[in-house]
Design a protein around this motif. Structure first.
Motif, short mmCIF file in Angstrom:
data_model
loop_
_atom_site.label_atom_id
_atom_site.label_comp_id
_atom_site.label_asym_id
_atom_site.label_seq_id
_atom_site.Cartn_x
_atom_site.Cartn_y
_atom_site.Cartn_z
N ILE A 1 0.85 -1.20 0.00
CA ILE A 1 0.00 0.00 0.00
C ILE A 1 0.88 1.24 0.00
O ILE A 1 0.61 2.22 -0.71
N LEU A 2 1.95 1.22 0.78
CA LEU A 2 2.88 2.35 0.83
C LEU A 2 3.54 2.58 -0.53
O LEU A 2 3.75 3.73 -0.94
N VAL A 3 3.87 1.50 -1.22
CA VAL A 3 4.43 1.62 -2.57
C VAL A 3 3.42 2.28 -3.50
O VAL A 3 3.76 3.17 -4.29
N MET A 4 2.17 1.83 -3.42
CA MET A 4 1.11 2.40 -4.26
C MET A 4 0.95 3.90 -3.98
O MET A 4 0.80 4.70 -4.91
N VAL A 5 0.97 4.28 -2.71
CA VAL A 5 0.83 5.68 -2.34
C VAL A 5 2.02 6.49 -2.85
O VAL A 5 1.84 7.59 -3.41
N ALA A 6 3.22 5.97 -2.67
CA ALA A 6 4.40 6.67 -3.17
C ALA A 6 4.31 6.86 -4.68
O ALA A 6 4.67 7.91 -5.23
N GLY A 7 3.80 5.85 -5.37
CA GLY A 7 3.68 5.92 -6.82
C GLY A 7 2.72 7.00 -7.28
O GLY A 7 3.02 7.75 -8.21
N ILE A 8 1.56 7.12 -6.62
CA ILE A 8 0.60 8.13 -7.07
C ILE A 8 1.07 9.54 -6.73
O ILE A 8 0.86 10.48 -7.52
N LEU A 9 1.72 9.71 -5.59
CA LEU A 9 2.26 11.03 -5.25
C LEU A 9 3.33 11.44 -6.26
O LEU A 9 3.36 12.60 -6.71
N ALA A 10 4.19 10.50 -6.62
CA ALA A 10 5.23 10.80 -7.60
C ALA A 10 4.64 11.07 -8.97
O ALA A 10 5.07 12.00 -9.68
N LEU A 11 3.64 10.28 -9.37
CA LEU A 11 3.02 10.48 -10.68
C LEU A 11 2.33 11.83 -10.76
O LEU A 11 2.42 12.53 -11.78
N SER A 12 1.64 12.21 -9.69
CA SER A 12 0.96 13.50 -9.68
C SER A 12 1.95 14.64 -9.87
O SER A 12 1.70 15.56 -10.66
N GLN A 13 3.07 14.59 -9.17
CA GLN A 13 4.08 15.66 -9.32
C GLN A 13 4.74 15.59 -10.68
O GLN A 13 5.02 16.64 -11.29
N ALA A 14 5.01 14.40 -11.17
CA ALA A 14 5.64 14.26 -12.49
C ALA A 14 4.76 14.86 -13.57
O ALA A 14 5.24 15.58 -14.46
N LEU A 15 3.46 14.59 -13.52
CA LEU A 15 2.54 15.13 -14.52
C LEU A 15 2.45 16.65 -14.42
O LEU A 15 2.42 17.36 -15.43
N GLU A 16 2.41 17.17 -13.19
CA GLU A 16 2.36 18.63 -13.02
C GLU A 16 3.63 19.29 -13.55
O GLU A 16 3.56 20.28 -14.28
N SER A 17 4.79 18.73 -13.21
CA SER A 17 6.04 19.30 -13.71
C SER A 17 6.13 19.21 -15.22
O SER A 17 6.65 20.12 -15.87
N LEU A 18 5.60 18.13 -15.79
CA LEU A 18 5.64 17.97 -17.25
C LEU A 18 4.83 19.07 -17.94
O LEU A 18 5.32 19.70 -18.89
N VAL A 19 3.60 19.32 -17.50
CA VAL A 19 2.79 20.34 -18.17
C VAL A 19 3.36 21.74 -17.94
O VAL A 19 3.24 22.61 -18.80
N LEU A 20 4.02 21.95 -16.81
CA LEU A 20 4.66 23.24 -16.58
C LEU A 20 5.87 23.42 -17.49
O LEU A 20 6.11 24.51 -18.03
N LEU A 21 6.65 22.36 -17.68
CA LEU A 21 7.80 22.42 -18.58
C LEU A 21 7.35 22.65 -20.03
O LEU A 21 8.04 23.33 -20.80
N LEU A 22 6.22 22.08 -20.39
CA LEU A 22 5.69 22.25 -21.75
C LEU A 22 5.05 23.62 -21.95
O LEU A 22 4.68 23.97 -23.07
N GLY A 23 4.92 24.39 -20.88
CA GLY A 23 4.34 25.71 -20.97
C GLY A 23 2.83 25.73 -21.06
O GLY A 23 2.23 26.76 -21.35
N VAL A 24 2.21 24.58 -20.80
CA VAL A 24 0.75 24.47 -20.88
C VAL A 24 0.10 25.02 -19.62
O VAL A 24 -0.99 25.59 -19.66
N GLY A 25 0.78 24.86 -18.50
CA GLY A 25 0.17 25.21 -17.22
C GLY A 25 -0.72 24.09 -16.72
O GLY A 25 -0.94 23.10 -17.43
N THR A 26 -1.20 24.23 -15.52
CA THR A 26 -2.03 23.16 -14.94
C THR A 26 -3.50 23.29 -15.29
O THR A 26 -4.30 22.43 -14.92
N GLY A 27 -3.88 24.34 -16.01
CA GLY A 27 -5.26 24.50 -16.44
C GLY A 27 -6.06 25.38 -15.49
O GLY A 27 -5.71 25.53 -14.32
N PRO A 28 -7.15 25.97 -15.98
CA PRO A 28 -7.96 26.90 -15.17
C PRO A 28 -8.47 26.30 -13.87
O PRO A 28 -8.48 26.98 -12.84
#
Length: 260
Positions: free
Chosen positions: A86-113
């Motif tokens: 369960i801890l692995v699963m939680v670590a994975g979703i926290l990391a994925l959430s930040q990775a996706l946010e950083s990706l859209v910020l790097l692409l200049g899209v922003g996180t959306g309205p």
């Protein structure tokens, strides 16, 4: 095919109901309080009525549509997954959430309205408002969304499809219901991960836990820090969190049920 079309019909009903009730609830509250709808000035109030409206709607539709026995049809059963997984699963979703946010910020899209509005709202709220947001966004929303999407929708689609297509279609539907394309894409990515967690566990409970931790972290980070700034920082975060996601997915894959 009957399971597929029936599930999509229920999703359509849920989609219309969620947006309709959110609109009615927010408009009624803000018009009654201020005489006009202003989502920036009354953001917290809007959040505290819109999220329960959508979450309770999803819970009600899932319970009605699933039929009996609901615990089995919604996979509301003990997962048997060890606490360390369960801890692995939680670590994975926290990391994925930040990775996706950083990706859209790097692409200049922003996180959306929608997410930008959430960050502004959380950044200006009081401690009591933050606590209420954690209860509503961090706890209630994940229960409603997971019960409907991974509990009802994914379980029903698995009657006709293998895990891959069922997880993907459920994740796309999950993204669409978030209402705008950037937030929707981010939610769809999270939805794929939560689908994998549910299939791995044979239960929707670990997905609820992961979703609740992720939403709570998002609320707190929005209130305290906001989105990370700078290309170098976001690039470093993307690499670091990406590695954690890969690690979590490898662990999930190694423990995948043989029957799946």
């Amino acid at each position: 095919m009957r399971a597929i079309w029936g599930t999509l019909l229920v999703y359509g009903i849920a989609f219309v109901s969620v947006f309709g009730l959110q609109l009615v609830a927010v408009t009624a509250l803000l018009t009654w309080r201020t005489g006009a709808v202003d989502l920036d000035r009354d953001g917290l109030s809007a959040l505290l009525v819109a999220v329960p409206a959508s979450s309770l709607t999803l819970i009600a539709i899932a319970l009605v549509a699933a039929g009996r026995p609901r615990s089995r049809r919604l996979r509301l059963v003990p997962s048997g997954v060890p606490a360390r997984e369960i801890l692995v699963m939680v670590a994975g979703i926290l990391a994925l959430s930040q990775a996706l946010e950083s990706l859209v910020l790097l692409l200049g899209v922003g996180t959306g309205p929608a997410l930008e509005w959430m960050t502004r709202t959380m950044g200006s709220t009081t401690p009591l408002g933050l606590a209420l947001a954690i209860v509503v966004v961090g706890l209630l929303a994940p229960v409603g969304e997971e019960l409907f999407f991974r509990g009802y929708m994914l379980t029903r689609l698995r009657q006709a499809w293998s895990p891959g297509p069922a997880i993907l279609v459920t994740a796309i539907a999950f993204g669409i219901i978030h209402g705008e394309w950037v937030h929707g894409l981010l939610a769809a990515g999270i939805g794929v991960y939560l689908g994998l967690v549910t299939e791995r566990a044979g239960s929707v409970v670990p997905a609820m836990i992961c979703h609740a931790v992720n939403n709570t972290a998002s609320v707190l980070l929005s209130a305290w820090l906001g989105s990370p700034h700078g290309r170098a920082l976001n690039a470093a975060l993307l690499v670091a969190t990406g590695l954690v996601v890969v690690w979590a997915l490898v662990r999930l894959r190694r423990a995948w049920p043989v029957a799946a």
